[in-house]
Scaffold this active site. Structure first.
Site, short mmCIF file in Angstrom:
data_model
loop_
_atom_site.label_atom_id
_atom_site.label_comp_id
_atom_site.label_asym_id
_atom_site.label_seq_id
_atom_site.Cartn_x
_atom_site.Cartn_y
_atom_site.Cartn_z
N THR A 413 -34.55 -53.85 -34.96
CA THR A 413 -35.72 -53.35 -34.25
C THR A 413 -35.40 -52.25 -33.24
OG1 THR A 413 -35.49 -55.15 -32.64
CG2 THR A 413 -36.95 -55.52 -34.51
N ILE A 422 -28.91 -52.53 -31.61
CA ILE A 422 -28.80 -53.18 -30.30
C ILE A 422 -29.88 -54.23 -30.08
CG2 ILE A 422 -27.60 -51.25 -29.19
CD1 ILE A 422 -30.26 -50.35 -28.01
N SER A 423 -30.80 -54.38 -31.02
CA SER A 423 -31.79 -55.43 -30.94
C SER A 423 -32.29 -55.73 -32.34
CB SER A 423 -32.96 -55.03 -30.03
OG SER A 423 -33.84 -56.12 -29.83
N SER A 424 -32.53 -57.01 -32.63
CA SER A 424 -32.94 -57.37 -33.98
C SER A 424 -33.62 -58.74 -33.97
CB SER A 424 -31.73 -57.41 -34.92
OG SER A 424 -30.87 -58.49 -34.59
#
Length: 789
Positions: A413, A422-424
């Protein structure tokens, strides 16, 4: 003649009526431009009516799915073409129904003959059909045009503007004539990068307005195709003393015919930007409930209104700047590369907005069943959470198949400037496994570090409790709050803070959290995570040890954390104060690197010269086959028991001949004075059957101390094979692990191998480690190193 209701179509076919017969010119163009692929092809005929085109394609050699939304048309098609083989006659409304009946592997040809003008959400349907094309496939639209259609029947035809819109985003568009019908052959994915565009300059001194964000019962957002050639949200200026919510409701009715109550209109954000230098203030109004029939009321300003899938908004072409910014305020991240804007979120209470397609329900149940069948969700509360919480609404930029993938797929994401994730939203099986490891009682209060919304909602649902979710990234927190407002239960609180600091004091329950879960890779264990955890509570986190990550279930007993369970995993890296880039030492002009994930980097003087010399090899005699090829437990065993452990990574193809390590892979290694040894598996038995192939572990070494270092690695492999290894990959023996505060004296630690971090001391007690393996070779002084991740 223009039908708008299903019963009109049903009556049309029941009365024996049909459409223009398939002409010879159409057949010639089909044979010339979309011939059957060698070996046969798969075709989808949308809006097949009584099946004339579908039967023709089957006779030509295609296997055909013929689809219509009326029962009477499908019944006639089956009867009139009963002698035709290779056709599945399917009753399906492509605009509303779950497309589960269609082939997941896609089609070589998709056709719509005399049907496209009757489609309501044309942009969404064209994009969705384009996504179903196989590589090299074509979408063929055969349609009357306004220029060749009497004025009283122009509702069945497309004008030139609509034909242009239909072709937008496709790689190639061929337009041919079939006896007065437009014969369009579209190839390549139907993707047109979304741009935020302005209208003509205003003459005012300032602009204020309200935009209505409206979704249908499938969660799709309403947009209008304006005469200015862009997509817009319903909305406009306020009038007199009218408030923003009332303005949005009024404009919605005036432009689309949809009716809403002002009490169901919530001003969620105020956006401040400018238009051609003129200040502009836009109220984003989320309308949660509406009634009515969608109509193009202001036909002089809009061509039509239609609902769009959120995951497709990144490739729909031009969108009016305030509209695209308003969409981003409700669903952050669905459209990339937006212009800057000042946003003032308003803390108004509003109910979640329901809405999802039947396909999402089906895929969610399938995902849950995959996780359950894999043994990752043994408890009914976690199973129910997987079946209930709408995962796709917390990853709206992903299509439904990607959002509900039941395998190892995580939905990325957010990426940094280098493209690193760095975001998921993590893989569903891993989320279920970590929640099970929390061992929560009903009503539990849980701390989560690393936000996103979905995992926290799973926890809240499974525990029937509350979650405090913390993230260091303001964008992630804003996105999480937005999604929780849209699809949350009201039991998750999202906070912007460094997760390593724990939860803000006022949100920590008396006695501590019942459980804590960390959703990013951690090199260290924050004292706050232990201190804010209730006695006997579980901390579940992905911990790096020697560069290898395991999700570990810890139980708090006083100041000590005791590991109860290990799971193989991988997460995004820690961005907070505990994040630790691994020191690396480049070798051979960067073709190789040594990584020191725990402990300082040591000197490599003379090592490059050794790497250019003779390679020493020692066979371990320990073999493995494809069925039990996992060696993660060997990596972790070596990393936590071999003094001087590091990793040797290859970054180019050329060193493979020297080291045997493939590009972008690494190997467990041991460094000595101008010497190096590392472990690698070499295929020793070839077979046409994968399960019969075999590999053996070898220790490769360079330098004067190489043979000695290699023997130490061989001893490590033999100990692993004797005491830890199991035939099944998931049954390898785990160590007994306890975590003690930093500064705990050696004599206060239990016996075992110690791995020191900044905040804690980890003690590993592996099976068979009654006798400690030989100590490290003499190590040189450290060289200058670079920082890596």
């Amino acid at each position: 003649m223009t039908y708008t209701e299903r019963d009109e179509w049903e009556q049309h076919y029941r009365e024996g009526k049909g459409w223009r017969r398939l002409g010879e010119r159409e057949q010639e163009l089909l044979a010339e431009h979309v011939p059957v692929p060698e070996g046969g092809g798969l075709a989808l005929d949308m809006g097949c009516g009584t099946g004339e085109l579908a039967a023709h394609l089957a006779r030509a050699g295609y296997t055909v799915d013929a689809v219509d939304f009326t029962d009477s048309a499908i019944a006639r098609a089956r009867e009139e073409h009963a002698d035709i083989e290779g056709v599945r006659w399917l009753q399906l409304d492509i605009e509303r129904d779950d497309p589960a009946l269609l082939h997941e592997e896609g089609y070589d040809l998709i056709t719509m003959r005399l049907a496209y003008p009757f489609v309501r959400d044309r942009g969404r349907i064209a994009h969705g059909l384009g996504e179903r094309l196989r590589e090299g496939g074509a979408f063929v639209v055969i349609t009357p045009t306004v220029d060749n259609t009497p004025s009283e029947r122009r509702g069945i035809a497309l004008d030139e503007d609509e034909i242009t819109l239909l072709g937008a985003g496709w790689e190639t568009v061929e337009r041919l004539d079939a006896d007065g019908l437009a014969f369009l052959v579209l190839r390549g994915p139907c993707h047109l990068d979304t741009r935020a565009v302005e209208k003509r300059p205003t003459t005012g001194h300032a602009l204020t307005g309200a935009l209505a964000v409206v979704t249908d019962d499938a969660g799709r957002v309403l947009l209008g195709r304006s005469r200015l050639g862009m997509l817009e949200l319903p909305g406009g200026k306020t009038t007199g003393p009218e408030n923003f919510a009332a303005a949005a409701v009024r404009e919605l009715a005036e432009e689309t015919g949809l009716v809403a109550n002002p009490s169901d209109a919530h001003v969620v954000t105020m956006l401040v930007d400018d238009s051609h230098g003129i200040p502009r203030l836009t109220a984003v109004v989320r309308i949660t409930t509406w009634t009515g029939t969608l109509t193009t009321v202001e036909a002089d300003e809009f061509d039509r209104w239609e609902f769009f899938d959120l995951h497709a908004l990144a490739c729909v072409g031009d969108i009016f700047v305030p509209a695209v910014l308003a969409i981003d305020s409700v669903w952050p991240g669905v459209i990339p590369g937006l212009p800057p804007v000042v946003s003032y979120p308003l803390a108004t209470e509003r109910p979640p907005v329901p809405g999802e397609p039947d396909e999402a329900v089906r895929l969610r149940q399938a995902m849950a069943q995959t996780v359950i069948d894999g043994g990752w969700a043994p408890s009914e509360p976690v199973r129910d959470a997987l079946r209930t919480v709408p995962r796709h609404r917390f990853a709206p930029e992903a299509n439904l198949a990607a959002a509900y993938d039941g395998g190892d797929r995580a939905v990325i994401t957010r990426r940094d400037a280098t493209g690193t994730a760095i975001s998921s939203v993590s893989a569903a099986w891993l989320q279920a496994d970590m929640i099970e490891s929390l061992r929560l009682r009903p009503g539990a209060i849980v701390f989560e570090a690393g936000s996103g919304g979905y995992n926290a909602e799973l926890i809240a649902h499974a525990a029937d409790g509350r979650v405090v979710s913390v993230d260091i990234d303001p964008w992630v927190v804003r996105r999480t709050r937005a999604f929780l407002a849209e699809a949350g239960s009201g039991r998750v609180t999202a906070v912007e803070a460094d997760g390593a600091l724990g939860a803000p004091a006022h949100l920590v329950p008396r006695g501590g959290f019942d459980g804590s879960v960390i959703t990013y890779n951690c090199w260290d264990i924050s004292p706050a995570w232990r201190d804010q955890l209730a006695e006997g509570g579980r901390l579940v986190m992905p911990l790096e040890m020697g560069g290898y990550t395991r999700a570990i279930e810890f139980e708090r007993r006083g100041e000590v954390l005791h590991a109860r369970r290990f799971t193989y995993c991988g997460f995004v890296r820690d961005q907070g104060q505990q994040g630790r880039p691994a020191p690396i030492v480049p070798l051979l002009d960067g073709a190789l690197t040594l990584r020191f994930d725990d402990g300082p980097a040591v000197g490599t003087q003379g090592l490059e010269e050794a790497l250019r010399g003779r390679r020493h090899e020692v066979a371990t005699g320990v073999t493995m086959r494809a069925a039990n090829s996992s060696f993660g437990s060997l990596q972790l065993f070596a990393a936590t028991t071999v003094p001087g452990f590091c990793r040797l990574a290859a970054h180019q193809e050329s060193p493979e001949a020297v080291t045997g390590i493939a590009k972008d892979r690494d190997a467990p290694a041991l460094l000595g004075k101008a010497s190096l040894a590392y472990l690698i598996h070499v295929q020793t038995k070839e077979s046409h059957r994968r399960e019969d192939k075999e590999w053996e572990w070898f220790a490769y070494a360079f330098g004067e101390q190489g043979p000695e270092l290699a023997e130490r690695l061989v001893a490590t492999v033999l100990a692993w094979d004797r005491h830890i290894r199991a035939e099944a990959n998931d049954e390898h023996a785990d160590p007994v692990l306890s975590v003690h505060p930093a500064g705990t004296p050696d004599d206060a630690l239990p016996a075992g191998d110690v791995l020191d971090k900044v905040n804690c001391r980890l003690v590993f007690r592996w099976p068979g480690r009654d006798v400690v393996l030989p100590g490290p070779a003499e190590r040189p002084v450290a060289d200058a190193v670079t920082e890596g991740v």
